[in-house]
Write an enzyme that holds these catalytic residues in place. Structure first.
Site, PDB file in Angstrom:
ATOM      1  CB  SER A 156      33.188 -55.137  -1.195  1.00 34.51           C
ATOM      2  OG  SER A 156      33.895 -55.923  -0.552  1.00 34.51           O
ATOM      3  CG  HIS A 162      39.296 -58.752  37.968  1.00 37.45           C
ATOM      4  ND1 HIS A 162      39.346 -58.831  39.154  1.00 37.45           N
ATOM      5  CD2 HIS A 162      38.666 -57.288  37.903  1.00 37.45           C
ATOM      6  CE1 HIS A 162      37.784 -57.701  39.387  1.00 37.45           C
ATOM      7  NE2 HIS A 162      37.785 -57.550  38.652  1.00 37.45           N
ATOM      8  NE  ARG A 198      39.712 -46.829   6.554  1.00 41.11           N
ATOM      9  CZ  ARG A 198      40.285 -46.669   5.418  1.00 41.11           C
ATOM     10  NH1 ARG A 198      39.324 -48.370   4.562  1.00 41.11           N
ATOM     11  NH2 ARG A 198      40.775 -46.137   4.294  1.00 41.11           N
ATOM     12  CE  LYS A 206      39.375 -57.669   1.808  1.00 43.29           C
ATOM     13  NZ  LYS A 206      38.758 -56.413   2.010  1.00 43.29           N
ATOM     14  CB  THR A 231      34.278 -59.454   2.914  1.00 46.11           C
ATOM     15  OG1 THR A 231      34.802 -57.875   2.703  1.00 46.11           O
ATOM     16  CG2 THR A 231      34.939 -59.748   4.741  1.00 46.11           C
ATOM     17  CD  GLU A 262      40.883 -50.882   8.141  1.00 48.27           C
ATOM     18  OE1 GLU A 262      40.054 -50.055   7.816  1.00 48.27           O
ATOM     19  OE2 GLU A 262      39.276 -50.715   9.167  1.00 48.27           O
TER      20      GLU A 262
HETATM   21  O1  PA5 Z   1      38.183 -50.387   6.124  1.00 56.64           O
HETATM   22  C1  PA5 Z   1      38.179 -51.563   5.593  1.00 56.64           C
HETATM   23  O2  PA5 Z   1      38.467 -50.268   3.885  1.00 56.64           O
HETATM   24  C2  PA5 Z   1      38.515 -53.334   6.293  1.00 56.64           C
HETATM   25  O3  PA5 Z   1      38.071 -53.144   7.521  1.00 56.64           O
HETATM   26  C3  PA5 Z   1      37.225 -53.653   5.603  1.00 56.64           C
HETATM   27  O4  PA5 Z   1      35.986 -53.444   5.997  1.00 56.64           O
HETATM   28  C4  PA5 Z   1      36.884 -54.733   5.521  1.00 56.64           C
HETATM   29  O5  PA5 Z   1      38.365 -55.809   5.171  1.00 56.64           O
HETATM   30  C5  PA5 Z   1      35.713 -55.854   5.043  1.00 56.64           C
HETATM   31  O6  PA5 Z   1      35.743 -55.090   3.739  1.00 56.64           O
HETATM   32  P1  PA5 Z   1      33.860 -55.012   3.268  1.00 56.64           P
HETATM   33  O7  PA5 Z   1      33.754 -53.833   4.988  1.00 56.64           O
HETATM   34  O8  PA5 Z   1      33.787 -54.715   1.747  1.00 56.64           O
HETATM   35  O9  PA5 Z   1      33.216 -56.444   3.571  1.00 56.64           O
END
Ligand code: PA5
Length: 319
Positions: A81, A219, A131, A312, A84, A203
């Protein structure tokens, strides 16, 4: 585009381009990023270490850069994005230390700040959930640190050729995992993959997943098996790579044997492919299919990450 169509096109995200400088110009490489973006940094640093690169390569998932990171380091900030706050904090800290971070993003504040400060920006296509853009983010990160076009092409072809097999295996695994908390026992060459499995299950399927790494788990974690009432809530997965250290592979076999002695049949996972990257992406893609099938079985939308978004917004109130 539906989620299945999106995943079917995953291999097309794996693309080579000639970017980045010779790594010998740097004292070390640090990737910064969170969640679905940060995992690209985890993989790129693992790939560098596996390749035997002679400088430290690691990932930061948080606000602060370690004190030894100075302007001799290549700092790569990855945020899909571009908004972050942890990654923006790393970017700003790097600038204060006289470093011009290289950024991988689809836009947002990171792109704006990078351009304003004369930093290199490598853009990925817009319109994805972070992702689901993993292939784009990882490709940029690997190209920056010197992957060859051949290695990239091999990984892409491997995914394309095995797509149907991976999908089918993924659906079967999802059915086995349904109703359980998955636990992955991984190895030094597969812990990044286990981390990706965790993210995708969390997610997409709104499912907890935990992992431990060999040999360390021999361990401590193994003692938790003494508790059958808790043990039976988990479904165990053993994940390893054919190039893992021989004593680690021996430990994988011992782990499987001990679990079987307790009447537990673990899911054994080993990536298929000619290179470490190809094998790793095979298992990464398997995680995608397992997670969307599990989402379907539980009745969740694999695209929605409302709690992440809420956090966020909450933290933004304290800027
Ligand atoms: O998969 C997701 O939506 C999150 O894990 C984001 O990747 C994470 O919050 C970080 O945001 P960004 O990838 O926009 O930096």
């Amino acid at each position: 585009m539906g989620v299945e169509e999106l995943l079917e096109g995953f291999y097309n995200q794996i693309t080579y381009e000639k970017i980045g400088k010779e790594l010998s110009e740097y004292k070390g490489v640090v990737f910064c990023g969170m969640g679905g973006s940060g995992i690209a940094g985890t993989f790129a640093s693992k790939w560098l270490n596996h390749r035997g690169v002679k400088i430290p390569a690691f990932v930061i998932k948080g606000y602060e850069l370690p004190p030894f990171v100075d302007n001799g380091y290549l700092v790569v900030c990855i945020s899909y994005s571009g908004n972050t706050e942890e990654t923006l904090s790393n970017f700003e800290e790097a600038l204060r230390r006289g470093i011009k971070p290289v950024c991988i993003t689809s836009g947002g504040k990171l792109k704006e700040l990078a351009e304003k400060n004369g930093c290199e920006v490598h853009e990925v296509p817009k319109g994805f959930q972070p992702r689901y853009a993993f292939g784009y983010l990882l490709s940029k990160a690997l190209c920056l640190v010197g992957i060859t076009p051949e290695e990239m092409e091999d990984a892409k072809e491997n995914l394309k050729e095995n797509l149907e097999k991976i999908k089918e295996e993924g659906f079967k695994i999802a059915e086995r995992l349904y109703g359980y908390i998955p636990v992955i026992y991984s190895t030094p060459l597969t812990d990044a993959i286990a981390e990706r499995w965790k993210g995708q299950k969390n997610e997409n399927a709104k499912t907890p997943l935990y992992y431990a790494v060999l040999p360390e788990m021999h361990h401590n974690e193994v003692m938790s098996w003494n508790n059958p009432s808790l043990r039976n809530k988990f479904h165990y997965i053993l994940m390893y790579d054919e190039k893992d250290y021989h004593r680690v592979k021996l430990r994988v076999d011992i782990t499987a044997k001990l679990l079987k002695d307790m009447g537990i049949v673990p899911i054994m996972l080993k990536g298929e492919g000619n290179s470490y990257l190809s094998r790793a992406l095979y298992l990464v893609h398997l995680a995608d299919w397992v997670s969307v099938k599990l989402a379907e079985l539980y009745g969740y939308d694999p695209m929605k990450v409302d709690t992440i978004e809420r956090i966020k917004q909450e933290i933004k109130k304290y800027e």
